[in-house]
Design a protein around this motif. Sequence first.
Motif, PDB file in Angstrom:
ATOM      1  N   LYS A   9       0.833  -1.213   0.000  1.00 50.75           N
ATOM      2  CA  LYS A   9       0.000   0.000   0.000  1.00 50.75           C
ATOM      3  C   LYS A   9       0.864   1.258   0.000  1.00 50.75           C
ATOM      4  O   LYS A   9       0.582   2.220  -0.704  1.00 50.75           O
ATOM      5  N   GLN A  10       1.938   1.253   0.788  1.00 57.63           N
ATOM      6  CA  GLN A  10       2.824   2.414   0.868  1.00 57.63           C
ATOM      7  C   GLN A  10       3.895   2.414  -0.209  1.00 57.63           C
ATOM      8  O   GLN A  10       4.552   3.436  -0.424  1.00 57.63           O
ATOM      9  N   GLY A  11       4.121   1.272  -0.869  1.00 57.05           N
ATOM     10  CA  GLY A  11       5.161   1.173  -1.889  1.00 57.05           C
ATOM     11  C   GLY A  11       6.557   1.275  -1.307  1.00 57.05           C
ATOM     12  O   GLY A  11       7.431   1.923  -1.884  1.00 57.05           O
ATOM     13  N   THR A  12       6.766   0.615  -0.141  1.00 59.30           N
ATOM     14  CA  THR A  12       8.058   0.711   0.535  1.00 59.30           C
ATOM     15  C   THR A  12       8.631  -0.665   0.869  1.00 59.30           C
ATOM     16  O   THR A  12       7.894  -1.646   0.976  1.00 59.30           O
ATOM     17  N   VAL A  13       9.940  -0.683   1.040  1.00 59.16           N
ATOM     18  CA  VAL A  13      10.652  -1.861   1.537  1.00 59.16           C
ATOM     19  C   VAL A  13      11.460  -1.379   2.736  1.00 59.16           C
ATOM     20  O   VAL A  13      12.236  -0.433   2.620  1.00 59.16           O
ATOM     21  N   THR A  14      11.252  -2.012   3.890  1.00 63.47           N
ATOM     22  CA  THR A  14      11.938  -1.590   5.107  1.00 63.47           C
ATOM     23  C   THR A  14      12.499  -2.804   5.849  1.00 63.47           C
ATOM     24  O   THR A  14      12.047  -3.931   5.647  1.00 63.47           O
ATOM     25  N   GLU A  15      13.461  -2.535   6.696  1.00 64.32           N
ATOM     26  CA  GLU A  15      14.041  -3.574   7.553  1.00 64.32           C
ATOM     27  C   GLU A  15      13.289  -3.592   8.872  1.00 64.32           C
ATOM     28  O   GLU A  15      12.982  -2.532   9.428  1.00 64.32           O
ATOM     29  N   LEU A  16      12.970  -4.787   9.365  1.00 65.57           N
ATOM     30  CA  LEU A  16      12.292  -4.966  10.648  1.00 65.57           C
ATOM     31  C   LEU A  16      13.112  -5.878  11.544  1.00 65.57           C
ATOM     32  O   LEU A  16      13.870  -6.708  11.049  1.00 65.57           O
ATOM     33  N   GLU A  17      12.883  -5.767  12.824  1.00 67.82           N
ATOM     34  CA  GLU A  17      13.437  -6.712  13.783  1.00 67.82           C
ATOM     35  C   GLU A  17      12.309  -7.678  14.137  1.00 67.82           C
ATOM     36  O   GLU A  17      11.289  -7.274  14.697  1.00 67.82           O
ATOM     37  N   ALA A  18      12.465  -8.949  13.783  1.00 70.51           N
ATOM     38  CA  ALA A  18      11.418  -9.947  13.996  1.00 70.51           C
ATOM     39  C   ALA A  18      11.679 -10.742  15.270  1.00 70.51           C
ATOM     40  O   ALA A  18      12.793 -11.214  15.489  1.00 70.51           O
ATOM     41  N   PRO A  19      10.652 -10.909  16.101  1.00 69.79           N
ATOM     42  CA  PRO A  19      10.810 -11.735  17.298  1.00 69.79           C
ATOM     43  C   PRO A  19      10.838 -13.214  16.913  1.00 69.79           C
ATOM     44  O   PRO A  19      10.194 -13.635  15.958  1.00 69.79           O
ATOM     45  N   MET A  20      11.575 -13.986  17.691  1.00 71.64           N
ATOM     46  CA  MET A  20      11.703 -15.410  17.414  1.00 71.64           C
ATOM     47  C   MET A  20      10.729 -16.217  18.269  1.00 71.64           C
ATOM     48  O   MET A  20      10.522 -15.915  19.439  1.00 71.64           O
ATOM     49  N   GLN A  21      10.138 -17.234  17.654  1.00 73.50           N
ATOM     50  CA  GLN A  21       9.278 -18.177  18.372  1.00 73.50           C
ATOM     51  C   GLN A  21      10.156 -19.138  19.166  1.00 73.50           C
ATOM     52  O   GLN A  21       9.841 -19.510  20.288  1.00 73.50           O
ATOM     53  N   GLU A  23      14.647 -20.790  18.703  1.00 74.90           N
ATOM     54  CA  GLU A  23      15.937 -20.456  18.079  1.00 74.90           C
ATOM     55  C   GLU A  23      15.965 -20.662  16.566  1.00 74.90           C
ATOM     56  O   GLU A  23      16.868 -20.182  15.890  1.00 74.90           O
ATOM     57  N   ASN A  24      14.947 -21.335  16.002  1.00 69.67           N
ATOM     58  CA  ASN A  24      14.948 -21.631  14.568  1.00 69.67           C
ATOM     59  C   ASN A  24      13.851 -20.948  13.763  1.00 69.67           C
ATOM     60  O   ASN A  24      13.873 -20.994  12.546  1.00 69.67           O
ATOM     61  N   CYS A  25      12.878 -20.359  14.429  1.00 68.03           N
ATOM     62  CA  CYS A  25      11.679 -19.913  13.716  1.00 68.03           C
ATOM     63  C   CYS A  25      11.206 -18.544  14.201  1.00 68.03           C
ATOM     64  O   CYS A  25      11.100 -18.306  15.409  1.00 68.03           O
ATOM     65  N   ILE A  26      10.898 -17.682  13.253  1.00 69.60           N
ATOM     66  CA  ILE A  26      10.310 -16.375  13.566  1.00 69.60           C
ATOM     67  C   ILE A  26       8.889 -16.600  14.075  1.00 69.60           C
ATOM     68  O   ILE A  26       8.183 -17.499  13.608  1.00 69.60           O
ATOM     69  N   ASP A  27       8.457 -15.776  15.011  1.00 75.10           N
ATOM     70  CA  ASP A  27       7.120 -15.868  15.577  1.00 75.10           C
ATOM     71  C   ASP A  27       6.058 -15.789  14.483  1.00 75.10           C
ATOM     72  O   ASP A  27       6.008 -14.807  13.728  1.00 75.10           O
ATOM     73  N   LEU A  28       5.217 -16.813  14.378  1.00 76.96           N
ATOM     74  CA  LEU A  28       4.230 -16.897  13.304  1.00 76.96           C
ATOM     75  C   LEU A  28       3.139 -15.841  13.429  1.00 76.96           C
ATOM     76  O   LEU A  28       2.660 -15.321  12.414  1.00 76.96           O
TER      77      LEU A  28
END
Length: 121
Positions: A9-21, A23-28
């Motif tokens: 919608k905004q037409g942007t690409v940004t970096e985020l800090e993702a929380p982990m579920q 040690e192997n998987c980002i929080d779904l």
Amino acid sequence: MKILKINAKQGTVTELEAPMQDENCIDLDFMCDEIGCTMFTTVRLPNGDYLFVDDEGLLRSGMQPAFQMQSYPQPLVGNGLVIGGTPDGASCEPESSVKDIEDSIAFGWVPLEPAQEVKNN
């Protein structure tokens, strides 16, 4: 873990800090919230990164924000997350940079018709 978010919608690409579920998987739940979906699917990028998008994006109706990657033949509706993956299936930071994605993406809007009900006899 650092990941990339494509905001159609905004037409942007940004970096985020993702929380982990774990040690192997980002929080779904985080992934679904950022994409704006209840279930997602993946597109494999040429460098081995994974692009997570709304699995039901094409079932929406009306004008929808979308984007298209040079390496993928059809528009993708809604937001996306670019995440790296290891050979054993663990999440890792993507090889792609914000600039890499910006250089390989086009943003726009697509008109979608309401989904037709399928009757099973």
